[in-house]
Design a protein around this motif. Structure first.
Motif, PDB file in Angstrom:
ATOM      1  N   LYS A  56      25.902  42.116  27.210  1.00 36.52           N
ATOM      2  CA  LYS A  56      26.131  43.371  26.491  1.00 36.52           C
ATOM      3  C   LYS A  56      26.660  43.056  25.102  1.00 36.52           C
ATOM      4  O   LYS A  56      27.300  42.018  24.900  1.00 36.52           O
ATOM      5  CB  LYS A  56      27.173  44.205  27.226  1.00 36.52           C
ATOM      6  N   ALA A  75      33.877  47.293  50.124  1.00 38.52           N
ATOM      7  CA  ALA A  75      34.440  47.399  48.778  1.00 38.52           C
ATOM      8  C   ALA A  75      34.103  48.764  48.160  1.00 38.52           C
ATOM      9  O   ALA A  75      34.872  49.327  47.395  1.00 38.52           O
ATOM     10  CB  ALA A  75      33.918  46.268  47.901  1.00 38.52           C
ATOM     11  N   ARG A  93      26.609  40.313  47.049  1.00 43.15           N
ATOM     12  CA  ARG A  93      25.716  40.164  48.197  1.00 43.15           C
ATOM     13  C   ARG A  93      25.904  38.763  48.788  1.00 43.15           C
ATOM     14  O   ARG A  93      26.045  37.774  48.073  1.00 43.15           O
ATOM     15  CB  ARG A  93      24.248  40.335  47.788  1.00 43.15           C
ATOM     16  N   MET A 120      23.182  30.870  44.606  1.00 47.40           N
ATOM     17  CA  MET A 120      23.674  30.401  43.295  1.00 47.40           C
ATOM     18  C   MET A 120      24.972  29.599  43.469  1.00 47.40           C
ATOM     19  O   MET A 120      25.253  28.676  42.714  1.00 47.40           O
ATOM     20  CB  MET A 120      23.844  31.624  42.385  1.00 47.40           C
ATOM     21  N   TYR A 164      21.468  39.470  30.792  1.00 50.70           N
ATOM     22  CA  TYR A 164      21.329  40.359  29.632  1.00 50.70           C
ATOM     23  C   TYR A 164      22.710  40.729  29.115  1.00 50.70           C
ATOM     24  O   TYR A 164      23.250  41.788  29.471  1.00 50.70           O
ATOM     25  CB  TYR A 164      20.549  41.632  30.031  1.00 50.70           C
ATOM     26  N   GLY A 185      27.632  38.666  36.174  1.00 51.11           N
ATOM     27  CA  GLY A 185      27.011  39.993  36.253  1.00 51.11           C
ATOM     28  C   GLY A 185      27.936  41.036  35.668  1.00 51.11           C
ATOM     29  O   GLY A 185      28.905  41.463  36.303  1.00 51.11           O
ATOM     30  N   THR A 186      27.646  41.430  34.414  1.00 53.08           N
ATOM     31  CA  THR A 186      28.519  42.398  33.728  1.00 53.08           C
ATOM     32  C   THR A 186      27.844  43.761  33.647  1.00 53.08           C
ATOM     33  O   THR A 186      27.643  44.314  32.570  1.00 53.08           O
ATOM     34  CB  THR A 186      28.888  41.885  32.319  1.00 53.08           C
ATOM     35  N   CYS A 212      26.668  40.377  40.438  1.00 49.24           N
ATOM     36  CA  CYS A 212      25.251  40.530  40.073  1.00 49.24           C
ATOM     37  C   CYS A 212      24.447  40.881  41.326  1.00 49.24           C
ATOM     38  O   CYS A 212      24.900  40.648  42.443  1.00 49.24           O
ATOM     39  CB  CYS A 212      24.728  39.240  39.440  1.00 49.24           C
ATOM     40  N   ILE A 229      29.824  47.451  37.688  1.00 46.41           N
ATOM     41  CA  ILE A 229      30.989  46.950  38.432  1.00 46.41           C
ATOM     42  C   ILE A 229      31.653  45.784  37.696  1.00 46.41           C
ATOM     43  O   ILE A 229      32.881  45.737  37.562  1.00 46.41           O
ATOM     44  CB  ILE A 229      30.565  46.525  39.866  1.00 46.41           C
ATOM     45  N   ASP A 278      25.748  36.716  32.133  1.00 46.59           N
ATOM     46  CA  ASP A 278      24.809  37.765  32.538  1.00 46.59           C
ATOM     47  C   ASP A 278      23.455  37.410  31.945  1.00 46.59           C
ATOM     48  O   ASP A 278      23.379  36.844  30.838  1.00 46.59           O
ATOM     49  CB  ASP A 278      25.272  39.150  32.029  1.00 46.59           C
ATOM     50  N   THR A 329      32.019  40.339  46.244  1.00 52.05           N
ATOM     51  CA  THR A 329      31.824  41.727  46.701  1.00 52.05           C
ATOM     52  C   THR A 329      30.399  42.161  46.353  1.00 52.05           C
ATOM     53  O   THR A 329      30.118  43.356  46.318  1.00 52.05           O
ATOM     54  CB  THR A 329      32.822  42.689  46.022  1.00 52.05           C
ATOM     55  N   ALA A 388      23.823  50.711  45.986  1.00 47.28           N
ATOM     56  CA  ALA A 388      23.469  50.155  44.681  1.00 47.28           C
ATOM     57  C   ALA A 388      22.514  48.964  44.850  1.00 47.28           C
ATOM     58  O   ALA A 388      21.501  48.857  44.155  1.00 47.28           O
ATOM     59  CB  ALA A 388      24.726  49.714  43.944  1.00 47.28           C
ATOM     60  N   GLY A 389      22.833  48.079  45.784  1.00 43.80           N
ATOM     61  CA  GLY A 389      22.004  46.890  46.009  1.00 43.80           C
ATOM     62  C   GLY A 389      20.640  47.295  46.556  1.00 43.80           C
ATOM     63  O   GLY A 389      20.549  48.194  47.392  1.00 43.80           O
ATOM     64  N   VAL A 426      34.391  49.257  43.860  1.00 39.89           N
ATOM     65  CA  VAL A 426      34.129  47.842  44.138  1.00 39.89           C
ATOM     66  C   VAL A 426      34.986  46.939  43.243  1.00 39.89           C
ATOM     67  O   VAL A 426      35.545  45.932  43.705  1.00 39.89           O
ATOM     68  CB  VAL A 426      32.633  47.509  43.952  1.00 39.89           C
TER      69      VAL A 426
HETATM   70  P1  NAI Z   1      24.351  46.833  37.732  1.00 42.44           P
HETATM   71  O1  NAI Z   1      22.876  46.911  37.857  1.00 42.44           O
HETATM   72  O2  NAI Z   1      25.077  47.865  36.946  1.00 42.44           O
HETATM   73  O3  NAI Z   1      24.749  45.397  37.115  1.00 42.44           O
HETATM   74  C1  NAI Z   1      24.222  44.185  37.529  1.00 42.44           C
HETATM   75  C2  NAI Z   1      24.365  43.211  36.372  1.00 42.44           C
HETATM   76  O4  NAI Z   1      23.979  41.923  36.842  1.00 42.44           O
HETATM   77  C3  NAI Z   1      23.476  43.545  35.170  1.00 42.44           C
HETATM   78  O5  NAI Z   1      24.217  43.467  33.967  1.00 42.44           O
HETATM   79  C4  NAI Z   1      22.384  42.478  35.233  1.00 42.44           C
HETATM   80  O6  NAI Z   1      21.879  42.131  33.946  1.00 42.44           O
HETATM   81  C5  NAI Z   1      23.138  41.332  35.842  1.00 42.44           C
HETATM   82  N1  NAI Z   1      22.301  40.325  36.480  1.00 42.44           N
HETATM   83  C6  NAI Z   1      21.128  40.484  37.123  1.00 42.44           C
HETATM   84  N2  NAI Z   1      20.697  39.302  37.611  1.00 42.44           N
HETATM   85  C7  NAI Z   1      21.629  38.382  37.250  1.00 42.44           C
HETATM   86  C8  NAI Z   1      21.752  36.992  37.443  1.00 42.44           C
HETATM   87  N3  NAI Z   1      20.820  36.296  38.102  1.00 42.44           N
HETATM   88  N4  NAI Z   1      22.840  36.377  36.930  1.00 42.44           N
HETATM   89  C9  NAI Z   1      23.784  37.073  36.251  1.00 42.44           C
HETATM   90  N5  NAI Z   1      23.715  38.394  36.039  1.00 42.44           N
HETATM   91  C10 NAI Z   1      22.658  39.033  36.526  1.00 42.44           C
HETATM   92  O7  NAI Z   1      24.892  46.749  39.244  1.00 42.44           O
HETATM   93  P2  NAI Z   1      26.339  47.118  39.764  1.00 42.44           P
HETATM   94  O8  NAI Z   1      26.407  48.558  40.098  1.00 42.44           O
HETATM   95  O9  NAI Z   1      27.352  46.556  38.848  1.00 42.44           O
HETATM   96  O10 NAI Z   1      26.350  46.318  41.166  1.00 42.44           O
HETATM   97  C11 NAI Z   1      26.282  44.912  41.201  1.00 42.44           C
HETATM   98  C12 NAI Z   1      26.041  44.462  42.625  1.00 42.44           C
HETATM   99  O11 NAI Z   1      27.192  44.731  43.430  1.00 42.44           O
HETATM  100  C13 NAI Z   1      24.905  45.230  43.333  1.00 42.44           C
HETATM  101  O12 NAI Z   1      23.647  44.686  43.045  1.00 42.44           O
HETATM  102  C14 NAI Z   1      25.272  45.066  44.785  1.00 42.44           C
HETATM  103  O13 NAI Z   1      24.640  43.897  45.277  1.00 42.44           O
HETATM  104  C15 NAI Z   1      26.781  44.854  44.787  1.00 42.44           C
HETATM  105  N6  NAI Z   1      27.501  45.970  45.409  1.00 42.44           N
HETATM  106  C16 NAI Z   1      28.332  45.723  46.473  1.00 42.44           C
HETATM  107  C17 NAI Z   1      29.046  46.738  47.062  1.00 42.44           C
HETATM  108  C18 NAI Z   1      30.022  46.511  48.174  1.00 42.44           C
HETATM  109  O14 NAI Z   1      30.487  47.478  48.799  1.00 42.44           O
HETATM  110  N7  NAI Z   1      30.409  45.288  48.495  1.00 42.44           N
HETATM  111  C19 NAI Z   1      28.862  48.114  46.630  1.00 42.44           C
HETATM  112  C20 NAI Z   1      28.039  48.272  45.442  1.00 42.44           C
HETATM  113  C21 NAI Z   1      27.360  47.233  44.887  1.00 42.44           C
END
Ligand code: NAI
Length: 329
Positions: free
Chosen positions: A178, A296, A233, A213, A176, A151-152, A204, A155, A174, A231, A77-78, A105
């Motif tokens: 919701k 995760a 980055r 941050m 953006y 970050g909503t 996020c 996940i 967030d 969980t 995803a990241g 996650v």
């Molecule tokens: P997503 O793209 O569905 O959601 C990310 C959310 O963060 C969005 O609502 C976006 O508007 C918000 N966002 C972006 N920049 C931001 C900021 N500066 N401050 C606050 N919110 C912000 O992504 P998803 O699938 O929820 O994944 C989130 C993160 O989790 C990924 O980017 C990845 O880094 C991490 N991840 C870690 C895993 C692990 O195994 N530890 C596995 C999968 C993802």
């Protein structure tokens, strides 16, 4: 499509074989990660699949474009490991798999938070030496916590639901927000969320703007005895400042599934060799920090989804030059 798959793990093989047939691809699996030293293995292929621990920098992308590869699909995803300006410059379309089982996650984040609230790591260590005493193990109940979700997205929303299921009050930040989710959480400024949360749960992506941050200044403004769950980055947290916050007693505990310099450390067995990263070793030495190996995501459901969505994406690119998983133009 003829696809070179980098960083293929044995636990993915079954899914590769299943979805190779379903999407009519021809796959060649490599266990090595994609990086400047290995990119030559992609020569002669039409598409590439890789993971978040690969180095998809300008040098790699330039080589891929020289090999006439136009489509690459991350099974993660990241996307902070990809140089998008170079991808755009070389006309390479990139996709990711952000919609794969977000429960994997989010459940792990909540598991980590509950473990820390109830001093589970400490109690398990004590049982190894037959110490079944209670002092030092008193915990906090989730229903009495305010959880701040940063970050909503896929996940973060699932995590909010799970925290709320245990009775926690959920606040969130967030870029953006919701709409129509007031019954689940309330949005506030980042500052407010950091100041008012008993548990901060990071969900996020890592970008240039939110690198570190969690730092000395933001930690100073947090509630005393805050618990931090990462969980997302590693680069979201300045590890040095986090360690100092723990020494100062400001941070009660932290669960870190990711680490800012994790490539070469996490997902590697170091049993018989030294980890030459003093910051990581210091972090690991703290009894109120849980460090886990960036796993995760690691469930049967998520691994299968990650493989399938990347191959589906490459099929879409092949057929229409576009993909519903595409992350650049
Ligand atoms: P997503 O793209 O569905 O959601 C990310 C959310 O963060 C969005 O609502 C976006 O508007 C918000 N966002 C972006 N920049 C931001 C900021 N500066 N401050 C606050 N919110 C912000 O992504 P998803 O699938 O929820 O994944 C989130 C993160 O989790 C990924 O980017 C990845 O880094 C991490 N991840 C870690 C895993 C692990 O195994 N530890 C596995 C999968 C993802």
């Amino acid at each position: 499509m003829r696809i070179k798959v980098f960083a293929a793990r044995p636990d993915e093989f079954e899914a590769f074989s299943k979805y190779e047939k379903k999407y009519g691809h021809e796959l060649s699996l490599e266990s090595v990660s994609l990086k400047p030293e290995t990119v030559h293995l992609a020569k002669g292929y039409e598409g590439v699949a890789f993971l978040g621990n690969c180095t998809v920098n300008r040098e790699v992308l330039k080589k891929l474009s020289e090999y006439n590869i136009k489509y690459i699909a991350s099974r993660s995803a990241g996307v902070n490991n990809i140089d998008f300006s170079a991808a755009n410059e070389f006309g390479i379309k990139v996709s990711n798999v952000s919609a794969y089982s977000p429960n994997s996650v989010s459940e792990f984040a909540v598991l980590s938070a509950l473990s820390l609230l109830r001093n589970l790591p400490k109690s398990l260590k004590r049982s190894n030496i037959n110490d079944y005493s209670l002092p030092g193990l008193i915990g906090r109940e989730m229903r009495n916590q305010t959880v701040g979700i940063i970050g909503t997205g896929n996940i973060g929303i699932m995590a909010a639901k799970a925290y709320k299921g245990f009775g926690a009050k959920v606040i969130a930040y967030d870029l953006y927000p919701k709409e129509n989710i007031d019954d689940l959480l309330t949005y506030h400024s980042l500052d407010y969320v950091l100041k008012n949360s008993d548990i901060i749960s990071l969900h996020c992506p890592l970008t240039e703007a939110n690198h570190y941050m969690i730092n000395k200044e933001s930690i100073k403004n947090m509630k005393d005895n805050v618990v931090i769950i990462n969980t997302a980055r590693g680069g979201l947290i300045n590890t040095r400042d986090l360690i100092d916050g723990i020494y100062d007693g400001k941070i009660l505990a932290a669960a870190l599934d990711v680490y800012e310099n994790e490539v070469g450390i996490l997902h590697v067995d170091h049993k018989n060799k030294m980890i030459k990263d003093s910051l990581f070793n210091e972090l690991k030495s703290l009894s109120n920090v849980i460090v886990t190996p960036h796993y995760a995501f690691y469930t049967d459901e998520a691994v299968s989804n990650m493989v399938e969505y990347s191959l589906d994406s490459l099929k879409q690119f092949e057929k229409t030059k576009k993909s519903s998983y595409q992350v650049n133009k």
